[in-house]
Design a protein around this motif. Sequence first.
Motif, PDB file in Angstrom:
ATOM      1  N   ALA A  23       0.831  -1.213   0.000  1.00  0.00           N
ATOM      2  CA  ALA A  23       0.000   0.000   0.000  1.00  0.00           C
ATOM      3  C   ALA A  23       0.865   1.264   0.000  1.00  0.00           C
ATOM      4  O   ALA A  23       0.526   2.252  -0.656  1.00  0.00           O
ATOM      5  N   GLN A  24       1.982   1.218   0.719  1.00  0.00           N
ATOM      6  CA  GLN A  24       2.869   2.375   0.772  1.00  0.00           C
ATOM      7  C   GLN A  24       3.567   2.607  -0.564  1.00  0.00           C
ATOM      8  O   GLN A  24       3.663   3.739  -1.027  1.00  0.00           O
ATOM      9  N   SER A  25       4.058   1.540  -1.185  1.00  0.00           N
ATOM     10  CA  SER A  25       4.837   1.723  -2.412  1.00  0.00           C
ATOM     11  C   SER A  25       3.968   2.205  -3.572  1.00  0.00           C
ATOM     12  O   SER A  25       4.415   3.016  -4.375  1.00  0.00           O
ATOM     13  N   LYS A  26       2.734   1.752  -3.648  1.00  0.00           N
ATOM     14  CA  LYS A  26       1.887   2.139  -4.780  1.00  0.00           C
ATOM     15  C   LYS A  26       1.071   3.408  -4.499  1.00  0.00           C
ATOM     16  O   LYS A  26       0.885   4.238  -5.376  1.00  0.00           O
ATOM     17  N   TYR A  27       0.569   3.544  -3.268  1.00  0.00           N
ATOM     18  CA  TYR A  27      -0.377   4.618  -2.970  1.00  0.00           C
ATOM     19  C   TYR A  27       0.080   5.598  -1.893  1.00  0.00           C
ATOM     20  O   TYR A  27      -0.607   6.589  -1.641  1.00  0.00           O
ATOM     21  N   SER A  28       1.162   5.271  -1.183  1.00  0.00           N
ATOM     22  CA  SER A  28       1.581   6.057  -0.019  1.00  0.00           C
ATOM     23  C   SER A  28       0.437   6.193   0.984  1.00  0.00           C
ATOM     24  O   SER A  28       0.223   7.251   1.581  1.00  0.00           O
ATOM     25  N   ARG A  29      -0.311   5.107   1.126  1.00  0.00           N
ATOM     26  CA  ARG A  29      -1.449   5.063   2.040  1.00  0.00           C
ATOM     27  C   ARG A  29      -1.321   3.825   2.918  1.00  0.00           C
ATOM     28  O   ARG A  29      -0.546   2.921   2.631  1.00  0.00           O
ATOM     29  N   ASN A  30      -2.131   3.799   3.981  1.00  0.00           N
ATOM     30  CA  ASN A  30      -2.175   2.648   4.873  1.00  0.00           C
ATOM     31  C   ASN A  30      -3.418   1.818   4.596  1.00  0.00           C
ATOM     32  O   ASN A  30      -4.401   2.315   4.044  1.00  0.00           O
ATOM     33  N   VAL A  31      -3.379   0.576   5.020  1.00  0.00           N
ATOM     34  CA  VAL A  31      -4.512  -0.326   4.849  1.00  0.00           C
ATOM     35  C   VAL A  31      -5.575  -0.010   5.893  1.00  0.00           C
ATOM     36  O   VAL A  31      -5.267   0.237   7.059  1.00  0.00           O
ATOM     37  N   GLU A 157      -7.287  -3.010  -5.108  1.00  0.00           N
ATOM     38  CA  GLU A 157      -7.201  -1.827  -5.961  1.00  0.00           C
ATOM     39  C   GLU A 157      -8.514  -1.545  -6.685  1.00  0.00           C
ATOM     40  O   GLU A 157      -8.747  -0.426  -7.123  1.00  0.00           O
ATOM     41  N   ASP A 158      -9.387  -2.549  -6.787  1.00  0.00           N
ATOM     42  CA  ASP A 158     -10.694  -2.342  -7.407  1.00  0.00           C
ATOM     43  C   ASP A 158     -11.607  -1.495  -6.531  1.00  0.00           C
ATOM     44  O   ASP A 158     -12.576  -0.914  -7.023  1.00  0.00           O
ATOM     45  N   GLU A 159     -11.334  -1.469  -5.239  1.00  0.00           N
ATOM     46  CA  GLU A 159     -12.122  -0.693  -4.287  1.00  0.00           C
ATOM     47  C   GLU A 159     -11.179  -0.008  -3.309  1.00  0.00           C
ATOM     48  O   GLU A 159     -11.298  -0.157  -2.105  1.00  0.00           O
ATOM     49  N   ASP A 161     -10.861   2.820  -1.987  1.00  0.00           N
ATOM     50  CA  ASP A 161     -11.385   3.629  -0.895  1.00  0.00           C
ATOM     51  C   ASP A 161     -11.976   2.772   0.222  1.00  0.00           C
ATOM     52  O   ASP A 161     -12.088   3.229   1.359  1.00  0.00           O
ATOM     53  N   ALA A 162     -12.331   1.536  -0.068  1.00  0.00           N
ATOM     54  CA  ALA A 162     -12.832   0.623   0.971  1.00  0.00           C
ATOM     55  C   ALA A 162     -11.692  -0.048   1.723  1.00  0.00           C
ATOM     56  O   ALA A 162     -11.865  -0.514   2.842  1.00  0.00           O
ATOM     57  N   PHE A 163     -10.517  -0.112   1.108  1.00  0.00           N
ATOM     58  CA  PHE A 163      -9.401  -0.851   1.679  1.00  0.00           C
ATOM     59  C   PHE A 163      -8.238   0.006   2.151  1.00  0.00           C
ATOM     60  O   PHE A 163      -7.380  -0.467   2.884  1.00  0.00           O
ATOM     61  N   LEU A 164      -8.191   1.260   1.708  1.00  0.00           N
ATOM     62  CA  LEU A 164      -7.042   2.105   2.043  1.00  0.00           C
ATOM     63  C   LEU A 164      -7.489   3.367   2.769  1.00  0.00           C
ATOM     64  O   LEU A 164      -8.529   3.943   2.451  1.00  0.00           O
ATOM     65  N   LEU A 165      -6.674   3.784   3.729  1.00  0.00           N
ATOM     66  CA  LEU A 165      -6.963   5.023   4.472  1.00  0.00           C
ATOM     67  C   LEU A 165      -6.338   6.203   3.750  1.00  0.00           C
ATOM     68  O   LEU A 165      -5.339   6.073   3.079  1.00  0.00           O
TER      69      LEU A 165
END
Length: 165
Positions: A23-31, A157-159, A161-165
């Motif tokens: 999650a960090q490498s692709k989105y710089s976000r947390n799960v 990655e299909d959802e 906003d449901a999986f990442l903060l």
Amino acid sequence: MSVTHADQRVAVLADSQNLYHSAQSKYSRNVDYAGLLERAVGDRSLVRAIAYVIRADSPEEESFFEALRDIGFETKIKDIKTFPDGTKKADWDLGMSLDAVSLASHVDTVVLCTGDGDFARLCTHLRHEGVRVEAVGLGSSTAEELIDAADSFHDMEDEEDAFLL
């Protein structure tokens, strides 16, 4: 996720290190572990949820471990090992696999939350034992062999906003 019914007993095993780095490498976000658990279980019966985490002595990790417990995850914590040459290692592959095999006779479905291809052989074993195996991970960093070995794969990655903060 397909081929599910309300009577299914589910265990959710989350490889926190793998999910964090993906999650960090692709989105710089947390799960979002609450969203992850909710989506992994659906309308089925949760038997056990375990998050496998690494203690690296960072200031915010204890609050993260506590948040996981508040969400409903049991936490299994391993200290990071630093070798004489300075390299560090910590993984839960064997521990997750042993827990999955131990839980197999108590559940209908094991949901592996990871992108690690090392779990492909575990999927094959569990399926041979009559357990449905679902994998949940970030598709762009999930090993093809894991996707192929599981009964189903849910791409976070299909959802996002449901999986990442």
